[in-house]
Design an enzyme around this catalytic site. Structure first.
Site, PDB file in Angstrom:
ATOM      1  N   GLY A 238      10.498   9.203  -3.397  1.00  0.00           N
ATOM      2  CA  GLY A 238      10.915   8.176  -2.455  1.00  0.00           C
ATOM      3  C   GLY A 238      12.243   8.367  -1.761  1.00  0.00           C
ATOM      4  O   GLY A 238      12.564   7.617  -0.827  1.00  0.00           O
ATOM      5  N   GLU A 272       9.511  12.523  -8.910  1.00  0.00           N
ATOM      6  CA  GLU A 272       8.365  13.033  -8.134  1.00  0.00           C
ATOM      7  C   GLU A 272       8.697  13.128  -6.640  1.00  0.00           C
ATOM      8  O   GLU A 272       8.041  12.502  -5.807  1.00  0.00           O
ATOM      9  CB  GLU A 272       7.165  12.088  -8.298  1.00  0.00           C
ATOM     10  CG  GLU A 272       6.714  11.831  -9.715  1.00  0.00           C
ATOM     11  CD  GLU A 272       5.683  10.703  -9.825  1.00  0.00           C
ATOM     12  OE1 GLU A 272       5.339  10.079  -8.786  1.00  0.00           O
ATOM     13  OE2 GLU A 272       5.226  10.426 -10.937  1.00  0.00           O
ATOM     14  N   GLY A 274       8.888  14.283  -2.791  1.00  0.00           N
ATOM     15  CA  GLY A 274       8.083  15.039  -1.839  1.00  0.00           C
ATOM     16  C   GLY A 274       8.910  15.289  -0.592  1.00  0.00           C
ATOM     17  O   GLY A 274       9.438  16.377  -0.352  1.00  0.00           O
ATOM     18  N   ARG A 275       9.111  14.205   0.181  1.00  0.00           N
ATOM     19  CA  ARG A 275       9.801  14.290   1.471  1.00  0.00           C
ATOM     20  C   ARG A 275      11.166  14.974   1.372  1.00  0.00           C
ATOM     21  O   ARG A 275      11.531  15.793   2.224  1.00  0.00           O
ATOM     22  CB  ARG A 275       9.982  12.867   2.011  1.00  0.00           C
ATOM     23  CG  ARG A 275      10.497  12.783   3.422  1.00  0.00           C
ATOM     24  CD  ARG A 275      10.884  11.341   3.773  1.00  0.00           C
ATOM     25  NE  ARG A 275       9.933  10.345   3.359  1.00  0.00           N
ATOM     26  CZ  ARG A 275       8.923   9.888   4.113  1.00  0.00           C
ATOM     27  NH1 ARG A 275       8.779  10.310   5.344  1.00  0.00           N
ATOM     28  NH2 ARG A 275       8.089   8.980   3.642  1.00  0.00           N
ATOM     29  N   ARG A 311       2.583  10.807  12.108  1.00  0.00           N
ATOM     30  CA  ARG A 311       3.662   9.888  11.710  1.00  0.00           C
ATOM     31  C   ARG A 311       4.150   8.985  12.864  1.00  0.00           C
ATOM     32  O   ARG A 311       4.302   7.773  12.665  1.00  0.00           O
ATOM     33  CB  ARG A 311       4.836  10.641  11.084  1.00  0.00           C
ATOM     34  CG  ARG A 311       4.443  11.448   9.829  1.00  0.00           C
ATOM     35  CD  ARG A 311       5.640  11.873   8.983  1.00  0.00           C
ATOM     36  NE  ARG A 311       6.194  10.739   8.281  1.00  0.00           N
ATOM     37  CZ  ARG A 311       7.286  10.116   8.603  1.00  0.00           C
ATOM     38  NH1 ARG A 311       8.005  10.551   9.617  1.00  0.00           N
ATOM     39  NH2 ARG A 311       7.689   9.076   7.931  1.00  0.00           N
ATOM     40  N   CYS A 341      -7.325  11.459  23.216  1.00  0.00           N
ATOM     41  CA  CYS A 341      -7.691  10.323  24.062  1.00  0.00           C
ATOM     42  C   CYS A 341      -7.428   8.992  23.374  1.00  0.00           C
ATOM     43  O   CYS A 341      -8.370   8.283  22.979  1.00  0.00           O
ATOM     44  CB  CYS A 341      -9.138  10.461  24.486  1.00  0.00           C
ATOM     45  SG  CYS A 341      -9.315  11.910  25.514  1.00  0.00           S
ATOM     46  N   GLU A 342      -6.188   8.689  23.190  1.00  0.00           N
ATOM     47  CA  GLU A 342      -5.731   7.429  22.579  1.00  0.00           C
ATOM     48  C   GLU A 342      -4.333   7.168  23.137  1.00  0.00           C
ATOM     49  O   GLU A 342      -3.510   8.092  23.172  1.00  0.00           O
ATOM     50  CB  GLU A 342      -5.540   7.586  21.057  1.00  0.00           C
ATOM     51  CG  GLU A 342      -6.740   7.953  20.283  1.00  0.00           C
ATOM     52  CD  GLU A 342      -7.379   6.774  19.557  1.00  0.00           C
ATOM     53  OE1 GLU A 342      -6.826   5.652  19.617  1.00  0.00           O
ATOM     54  OE2 GLU A 342      -8.419   7.002  18.941  1.00  0.00           O
TER      55      GLU A 342
HETATM   56  N1  LLP Z   1       4.985   9.674  -6.290  1.00  0.00           N
HETATM   57  C1  LLP Z   1       4.010   8.834  -5.895  1.00  0.00           C
HETATM   58  C2  LLP Z   1       3.215   8.142  -6.916  1.00  0.00           C
HETATM   59  C3  LLP Z   1       3.779   8.627  -4.532  1.00  0.00           C
HETATM   60  O1  LLP Z   1       2.817   7.791  -4.147  1.00  0.00           O
HETATM   61  C4  LLP Z   1       4.563   9.313  -3.561  1.00  0.00           C
HETATM   62  C5  LLP Z   1       4.340   9.114  -2.140  1.00  0.00           C
HETATM   63  C6  LLP Z   1       5.565  10.187  -4.025  1.00  0.00           C
HETATM   64  C7  LLP Z   1       5.755  10.337  -5.392  1.00  0.00           C
HETATM   65  C8  LLP Z   1       6.443  10.978  -3.112  1.00  0.00           C
HETATM   66  O2  LLP Z   1       7.246  10.179  -2.300  1.00  0.00           O
HETATM   67  P1  LLP Z   1       8.360  10.853  -1.355  1.00  0.00           P
HETATM   68  O3  LLP Z   1       9.406  11.486  -2.256  1.00  0.00           O
HETATM   69  O4  LLP Z   1       7.694  11.890  -0.518  1.00  0.00           O
HETATM   70  O5  LLP Z   1       8.868   9.738  -0.554  1.00  0.00           O
HETATM   71  N2  LLP Z   1       2.738   9.397   4.641  1.00  0.00           N
HETATM   72  C9  LLP Z   1       3.957   8.634   4.517  1.00  0.00           C
HETATM   73  C10 LLP Z   1       4.515   8.673   3.123  1.00  0.00           C
HETATM   74  C11 LLP Z   1       3.541   8.204   2.058  1.00  0.00           C
HETATM   75  C12 LLP Z   1       4.088   8.352   0.684  1.00  0.00           C
HETATM   76  C13 LLP Z   1       3.027   8.133  -0.322  1.00  0.00           C
HETATM   77  N3  LLP Z   1       3.472   8.300  -1.668  1.00  0.00           N
HETATM   78  C14 LLP Z   1       4.956   9.137   5.552  1.00  0.00           C
HETATM   79  O6  LLP Z   1       4.611  10.029   6.333  1.00  0.00           O
HETATM   80  O7  LLP Z   1       6.068   8.613   5.636  1.00  0.00           O
END
Ligand code: LLP
Length: 415
Positions: A238, A272, A274-275, A311, A341-342
């Site tokens: 997050g 955990e 990601g981003r 996004r 086409c949107e």
């Molecule tokens: N752990 C769980 C259980 C999650 O559901 C997620 C993301 C993460 C970790 C990783 O979160 P991060 O560190 O990446 O914020 N598609 C959206 C983001 C959806 C996130 C879903 N869950 C976007 O493009 O902003």
């Protein structure tokens, strides 16, 4: 230099010219900096203790080469489907470094997790727990699990990416978690070893992460009074990044604060992210097909669309856009739109750029939830992915072909 930088009016990723990449691989194309992914990962890893785990959120960027890179640095993985789990195994990950989250795990997915002997299944409901109990009893195997708790704390970001409110489908309340922990005590083959949460994504207020940590440690202490089995706390991902002008904390700062908060408690930590690992390490290259000046707006119609990068359309997300090479043309404000086409197929609005038809642009900070969310809408082929490391360039996913795309369909269908 790691990541995007500018030299002599030209945009580079690491030491590789983005114009050259557009010529070699065509557009649209995703390009990632391996060195920046590595730096971002090590921010986390180097500030954590030996038994703590950084489990990269595979959903944000699931390319196997990216997973292999992170695996080689000692990353674990957070998966949300059986196929993400399989990807990690293909990338050589140790199942003992994999956590499995998600509200809708099927029987087959749970069986795969149990047979692979992963670190933890993060359970999101009482029904899921009953399903797991049945599966391990039938298979005569043991499983380690955590309960995903919903602390009712807002991530204070876009509503679609806030997941820790009581109105959301994710996790269970502390009360339900207590009931579940008692149920698990009756089952020999299920070990409750952790508590998890993930309140949402693109979080910029660190107190929110600390609040959810407190929520989990309090509950873990309560559960441990009875059965003493919670070993780790998983605070999810997050952490936000700077797309425009958001304050983004660096991972080291937040990890230091988190570890300080639990220094007198006997819990290992799992995160955990990601981003914050891949987000700023990726750009999407796209070519301007047409300039269309109307009374209201100057459109730059480019060859990447909402199917390549959803996004902006889905979350009104703002991504920086630059020309990869400075041109001696008049600067104008453009709306950058794709060919889909949107009307929602708009990638960026009101951007001052010096571009013309044929110019290549870079859409920044798309290494997370970019290609991972791409689709074939309008029968468009999903773009290739390229990884650079300094001046080394590797294609890590080639562009799809039309023949591949229709090969799943009944092309000889007769009525
Ligand atoms: N752990 C769980 C259980 C999650 O559901 C997620 C993301 C993460 C970790 C990783 O979160 P991060 O560190 O990446 O914020 N598609 C959206 C983001 C959806 C996130 C879903 N869950 C976007 O493009 O902003």
């Amino acid at each position: 230099m790691h990541g995007v930088n500018k030299k002599n009016g030209e945009l580079y990723l690491d030491d590789t010219s983005l114009s050259d990449l557009a010529i070699s691989f065509g557009t649209p194309s995703y390009v990632y900096s391996a060195s920046l992914i590595k730096d971002n990962f090590l921010e986390y890893k180097d500030s954590m203790r030996i038994n703590d785990k950084v489990c990269f959120a595979v959903k944000s960027n699931s390319n196997i080469a990216v997973l292999k890179l992170l695996n080689s640095l000692g990353s674990g993985f957070d998966v949300v489907s059986g196929n993400e789990l399989k990807r990690c195994l293909v990338a050589g990950a140790d199942p003992k470094n994999i956590v499995f989250s998600g509200v809708g795990k099927t029987k087959e997915e749970i069986k795969l997790a149990v047979e692979s002997d992963i670190f933890s299944i993060n359970i999101e409901s009482e029904s899921e727990l009953e399903r797991i109990i049945k599966i391990v009893e039938e298979a005569g195997r043991k499983v380690n699990c955590a309960i995903r708790v919903n602390p009712d704390i807002s991530a204070e970001s876009h509503p679609y990416i806030t997941t820790g409110l009581k109105t959301s489908k994710f996790g269970v309340t502390s009360q339900v978690a207590l009931t579940m922990s008692k149920r698990i005590q009756e089952i020999e083959n299920v070990n409750l070893i952790g508590l998890a949460c993930h309140i949402g994504s693109q979080i910029t207020k660190l107190e929110l992460i600390l609040d959810s940590l407190d929520h989990l440690t309090e509950l873990a202490n309560e559960i441990n009074k009875e059965s003493n089995n919670i070993e780790f706390i998983d605070i999810g991902g997050g952490l936000g990044i700077t797309y425009r002008d958001e304050d983004s904390a660096n991972a080291k700062d937040i990890m230091t604060k988190v570890l300080d908060r639990i220094k007198d408690l006997n819990f290992d930590l799992v995160v955990e992210p990601g981003r914050s690992i891949t987000g700023n390490a990726g750009v999407l290259l796209s070519q301007v097909e047409y300039i269309k000046e109307t009374e209201a707006t100057n459109f730059a119609i480019v060859d990447a669309g909402m199917n390549d990068l959803i996004r902006p359309s889905l979350y009104s997300a703002w991504h920086k856009v630059s020309a990869v090479r400075d041109l001696e043309v008049l600067e104008k404000k453009y709306e950058i739109v794709g060919p889909v086409c949107e009307s929602a197929d708009s990638l960026a609005k009101d951007r001052a750029l010096k571009i013309e038809e044929g110019s290549v642009i870079a859409i920044h900070d798309v290494g997370a939830y970019g290609n991972a969310m791409a689709s074939n809408y309008n029968t468009r082929l999903r773009p290739p992915e390229i990884m650079v490391d300094g001046s080394d360039v590797q294609i890590i996913k080639r562009r799809e072909t039309f023949e591949e795309l229709i090969s799943f369909e009944d092309i000889d269908h007769e009525n």
